[in-house]
Motif scaffolding. Structure first.
Motif, PDB file in Angstrom:
ATOM      1  N   LEU A 474       0.820  -1.207   0.000  1.00 43.10           N
ATOM      2  CA  LEU A 474       0.000   0.000   0.000  1.00 43.10           C
ATOM      3  C   LEU A 474       0.855   1.259   0.000  1.00 43.10           C
ATOM      4  N   VAL A 475       2.030   1.209   0.636  1.00 43.23           N
ATOM      5  CA  VAL A 475       2.936   2.358   0.654  1.00 43.23           C
ATOM      6  C   VAL A 475       4.369   1.866   0.515  1.00 43.23           C
ATOM      7  N   ARG A 476       5.245   2.780   0.105  1.00 41.63           N
ATOM      8  CA  ARG A 476       6.669   2.476  -0.021  1.00 41.63           C
ATOM      9  C   ARG A 476       7.452   3.731   0.335  1.00 41.63           C
ATOM     10  N   GLY A 477       8.525   3.574   1.129  1.00 42.74           N
ATOM     11  CA  GLY A 477       9.358   4.730   1.444  1.00 42.74           C
ATOM     12  C   GLY A 477       9.838   4.726   2.876  1.00 42.74           C
ATOM     13  N   GLU A 478      10.192   5.911   3.372  1.00 42.02           N
ATOM     14  CA  GLU A 478      10.677   6.053   4.743  1.00 42.02           C
ATOM     15  C   GLU A 478       9.513   5.936   5.724  1.00 42.02           C
ATOM     16  N   ALA A 479       9.836   6.030   7.019  1.00 42.08           N
ATOM     17  CA  ALA A 479       8.833   5.822   8.065  1.00 42.08           C
ATOM     18  C   ALA A 479       7.624   6.720   7.905  1.00 42.08           C
ATOM     19  N   GLU A 480       7.842   7.979   7.522  1.00 40.83           N
ATOM     20  CA  GLU A 480       6.722   8.908   7.454  1.00 40.83           C
ATOM     21  C   GLU A 480       5.705   8.521   6.398  1.00 40.83           C
ATOM     22  N   LYS A 481       6.096   7.728   5.388  1.00 38.33           N
ATOM     23  CA  LYS A 481       5.142   7.294   4.374  1.00 38.33           C
ATOM     24  C   LYS A 481       4.094   6.355   4.964  1.00 38.33           C
ATOM     25  N   GLN A 482       4.438   5.640   6.026  1.00 39.68           N
ATOM     26  CA  GLN A 482       3.474   4.726   6.621  1.00 39.68           C
ATOM     27  C   GLN A 482       2.302   5.471   7.249  1.00 39.68           C
ATOM     28  N   LEU A 483       2.471   6.770   7.505  1.00 36.70           N
ATOM     29  CA  LEU A 483       1.349   7.552   8.007  1.00 36.70           C
ATOM     30  C   LEU A 483       0.202   7.586   7.001  1.00 36.70           C
ATOM     31  N   ASP A 484       0.525   7.359   5.714  1.00 37.66           N
ATOM     32  CA  ASP A 484      -0.526   7.345   4.696  1.00 37.66           C
ATOM     33  C   ASP A 484      -1.512   6.197   4.897  1.00 37.66           C
ATOM     34  N   LEU A 485      -1.151   5.223   5.731  1.00 37.01           N
ATOM     35  CA  LEU A 485      -2.056   4.106   6.010  1.00 37.01           C
ATOM     36  C   LEU A 485      -3.152   4.486   7.007  1.00 37.01           C
ATOM     37  N   MET A 486      -3.028   5.635   7.632  1.00 37.67           N
ATOM     38  CA  MET A 486      -3.998   6.047   8.654  1.00 37.67           C
ATOM     39  C   MET A 486      -5.430   5.999   8.133  1.00 37.67           C
ATOM     40  N   GLY A 487      -5.615   6.465   6.886  1.00 39.49           N
ATOM     41  CA  GLY A 487      -6.965   6.519   6.345  1.00 39.49           C
ATOM     42  C   GLY A 487      -7.492   5.181   5.879  1.00 39.49           C
ATOM     43  N   VAL A 488      -6.644   4.146   5.919  1.00 38.16           N
ATOM     44  CA  VAL A 488      -7.030   2.814   5.444  1.00 38.16           C
ATOM     45  C   VAL A 488      -7.477   1.923   6.595  1.00 38.16           C
ATOM     46  N   VAL A 489      -6.752   2.018   7.714  1.00 39.78           N
ATOM     47  CA  VAL A 489      -7.003   1.120   8.844  1.00 39.78           C
ATOM     48  C   VAL A 489      -8.443   1.268   9.340  1.00 39.78           C
ATOM     49  N   GLY A 490      -9.121   0.155   9.437  1.00 37.14           N
ATOM     50  CA  GLY A 490     -10.494   0.146   9.932  1.00 37.14           C
ATOM     51  C   GLY A 490     -11.553   0.379   8.879  1.00 37.14           C
ATOM     52  N   SER A 491     -11.139   0.738   7.654  1.00 37.61           N
ATOM     53  CA  SER A 491     -12.137   1.013   6.618  1.00 37.61           C
ATOM     54  C   SER A 491     -11.991   0.128   5.379  1.00 37.61           C
ATOM     55  N   ILE A 492     -10.779  -0.294   5.059  1.00 36.75           N
ATOM     56  CA  ILE A 492     -10.563  -1.056   3.833  1.00 36.75           C
ATOM     57  C   ILE A 492     -11.310  -2.391   3.861  1.00 36.75           C
ATOM     58  N   LYS A 493     -11.876  -2.759   2.728  1.00 28.84           N
ATOM     59  CA  LYS A 493     -12.538  -4.057   2.555  1.00 28.84           C
ATOM     60  C   LYS A 493     -11.820  -4.817   1.446  1.00 28.84           C
ATOM     61  N   LEU A 494     -11.794  -6.142   1.566  1.00 29.71           N
ATOM     62  CA  LEU A 494     -11.043  -6.961   0.631  1.00 29.71           C
ATOM     63  C   LEU A 494     -11.816  -8.228   0.302  1.00 29.71           C
ATOM     64  N   GLU A 495     -11.807  -8.587  -0.963  1.00 31.74           N
ATOM     65  CA  GLU A 495     -12.456  -9.833  -1.407  1.00 31.74           C
ATOM     66  C   GLU A 495     -11.512 -10.556  -2.373  1.00 31.74           C
ATOM     67  N   ILE A 496     -11.204 -11.801  -2.065  1.00 29.37           N
ATOM     68  CA  ILE A 496     -10.331 -12.593  -2.937  1.00 29.37           C
ATOM     69  C   ILE A 496     -11.126 -13.054  -4.157  1.00 29.37           C
ATOM     70  N   LYS A 497     -10.623 -12.725  -5.351  1.00 28.31           N
ATOM     71  CA  LYS A 497     -11.307 -13.067  -6.580  1.00 28.31           C
ATOM     72  C   LYS A 497     -10.691 -14.263  -7.298  1.00 28.31           C
ATOM     73  N   ASP A 498      -9.365 -14.385  -7.231  1.00 30.58           N
ATOM     74  CA  ASP A 498      -8.711 -15.470  -7.981  1.00 30.58           C
ATOM     75  C   ASP A 498      -7.345 -15.768  -7.373  1.00 30.58           C
ATOM     76  N   MET A 499      -6.945 -17.032  -7.453  1.00 36.72           N
ATOM     77  CA  MET A 499      -5.617 -17.474  -7.031  1.00 36.72           C
ATOM     78  C   MET A 499      -5.101 -18.480  -8.046  1.00 36.72           C
ATOM     79  N   SER A 500      -3.817 -18.417  -8.370  1.00 33.60           N
ATOM     80  CA  SER A 500      -3.234 -19.414  -9.270  1.00 33.60           C
ATOM     81  C   SER A 500      -1.905 -19.869  -8.711  1.00 33.60           C
ATOM     82  N   ARG A 501      -1.589 -21.165  -8.960  1.00 29.36           N
ATOM     83  CA  ARG A 501      -0.348 -21.744  -8.441  1.00 29.36           C
ATOM     84  C   ARG A 501       0.567 -22.177  -9.593  1.00 29.36           C
TER      85      ARG A 501
END
Length: 501
Positions: A474-501
């Motif tokens: 979701l983010v890449r960079g120095e420590a301060e970039k992880q602050l960009d995750l603030m708006g994601v925690v507790g709100s993001i939803k995820l659904e697995i659509k496909d997996m291949s091996r």
């Protein structure tokens, strides 16, 4: 011997600790940079005048998580001859990744008669680690130093205008006398990450709440920090009497006796479990997957780095992650990385120039056959030699190497520092990783290896090179970039659509 499953349970989720400390730093209200604008109906005006320093007062507040007391804060404001001094202490017991830990945070700030910052100090101490930062204003410069692992680093930051303490954030918004629909945006600098982010305060309206046995009419404000919404209730004097934030955290004004009574006993709620995202189905042997497709919802991709390299994200919300292969991608024609030196430099937390880090990197990569071999050796060494345990601290390479313990954030900053010391461009990535039916917040690394076509992932916490496809960046960079995750925690939803091996 610890099984692989227990390793993953005990090590992943460290990013939530980092974000929790970021929220705590915002609550401690470290430094507010100059500026601030009021907006209403698309019209902007100048910010409110600076408030007069408050009278002497002492405030105690209980800290709650999901309604259970986990600690308290104590703030003292002293009027001084030429300004005020604000001291605050925070004591908490927090459960993360199955382990209950104590944490103490102390701040002391000297302000002049116009509530402008003159000097500040910030100290954090937990079970293994400690971090401190202090600074003073000298003319148009902020002279600042940070201390981690017995090493002090100094910074000289230019100031275009006087700096104001963010402990005046709510005083500023109270002085502005906002009406419903008005917003006040203030940039806040955080010494824990050496980064700044905007904080937007919006007046919601009057609301009655019972505080310390009294039914009070309070002014309610929404506080938006990187998309994470919190709420604050202020009394008629502009004092904060209650706050509510993400991860079920809340604070409320109380008496000294009640605050010092100690946190509630029993089974504490785990921060990492609170933040985890339900996968909806089981992924067996995730390390054998060649690709994974998921549908993401409730995110603002504009603030994140979801697409690029091994990941492709489309506007419909579909994210495809493919297993990296040696030689499968193409770097530029010369195999060079633009701004290569930027990914080799020492930073406040990735201390690749520290003698202990340089010496250890040299020993790890001695006799290696090229950068790929070096990267693999570093990942394997960190996995074998750093104990898997959650810690409440500001992650940095020097202390991790010294204490030989930490969660995923400690593993990732140490790995990045060792790689840079060995001459390999490296950085930290953070996002989600799968574990037992859920995706947890996690940190790992990316190394620049032309033979792999550019950036390739590695996870020293899980001993993976490259990382498996359940690592959703979701983010890449120095420590301060992880602050960009603030708006994601507790709100993001995820659904697995496909997996291949």
């Amino acid at each position: 011997m610890m099984t692989r499953g227990i390793y993953r349970t005990r090590i992943i989720g460290g990013v939530v600790i980092f974000l929790f400390l970021g929220l705590l730093a915002l609550r401690m209200e470290i430094i507010e940079l100059p500026g601030g604008q009021i907006r209403t109906a698309g019209e902007r005006t100048a910010g409110p005048p600076l408030p007069v320093p408050p009278p002497e007062r002492e405030t105690w507040m209980n800290i709650y998580q999901q309604g259970r007391k986990i600690g308290y804060t104590h703030r003292i404001t002293d009027r001084r001859e030429k300004g005020v001094r604000i001291r605050e202490e925070v004591f908490m017991k927090v459960r993360t990744m199955g382990v209950v830990q104590g944490i103490v945070v102390e701040t002391e700030n000297d302000l002049d008669a116009e509530y402008r910052l003159a000097a500040f100090s910030f100290r954090l101490k937990s079970n293994l680690f400690a971090f401190q930062a202090r600074g003073r204003v000298s003319g148009d410069r902020l002279l600042m130093s940070t201390g981690t692992g017995g090493e002090e680093r100094r910074y000289d930051l230019p100031l275009k205008e006087p700096v104001h303490l963010a402990q005046g954030m709510f005083t500023r918004v109270a002085a502005a006398a906002l009406t419903e629909g008005q917003e006040l945006t203030l940039p806040v600098f955080d010494p824990m990450t050496m980064g700044s982010r905007p904080v937007k305060l919006s007046y919601i309206g009057e609301e009655r709440r019972e505080i310390m046995g009294k039914n009070l009419s309070l002014r309610k404000y929404a506080v938006d920090f990187m998309g994470a919404r919190q709420y604050a209730w202020l009394d008629r004097d502009g004092g904060v009497v209650r706050e509510e934030g993400m991860l079920g955290l809340a604070m409320e004004k109380t008496t000294r006796e009640d605050a010092r009574a100690g946190p509630a006993g029993g089974d504490e709620i785990d921060l990492t479990d609170l933040a985890a995202v339900d996968a909806g189905r089981t992924i067996s042997a995730p390390e054998t997957l060649q690709s994974l497709t998921v549908k993401l919802a409730n995110i603002d991709a504009g603030h994140l780095m979801i697409s690029g390299g091994r990941q492709q994200y489309d506007p419909a919300g579909l994210l495809v992650i493919r297993k990296e292969r040696r030689g499968s991608g193409k770097a530029d024609s010369a195999g060079q990385l633009p701004d290569r030196e930027a990914y080799l430099q020492a930073t406040p937390f990735i201390q690749s120039a520290a003698p202990a880090v340089r010496d250890r990197a040299e020993a790890i990569v001695a006799g290696s056959a090229g950068d790929e071999d070096k990267a693999r050796r570093i990942v394997a060494w960190v996995f074998r030699n750093i104990e898997k345990r959650p810690v409440l601290s500001v992650s940095n390479a020097v202390e991790t190497l010294k204490n030989r313990a930490g969660d995923c954030t400690e593993h990732s900053v140490l790995t990045a520092a060792l790689a840079r010391a060995a001459g390999i461009p490296a950085l930290v990535e953070a996002g989600l990783v799968y574990q037992r039916g859920k995706f947890y917040y996690h940190a790992w690394n990316a190394f620049w290896l032309p033979a792999w076509g550019g950036w390739v992932t590695g996870d020293a916490a899980l001993n993976q090179f490259p990382a498996d496809v359940t690592h959703l960046r979701l983010v890449r960079g120095e420590a301060e970039k992880q602050l960009d995750l603030m708006g994601v925690v507790g709100s993001i939803k995820l659904e697995i659509k496909d997996m291949s091996r």
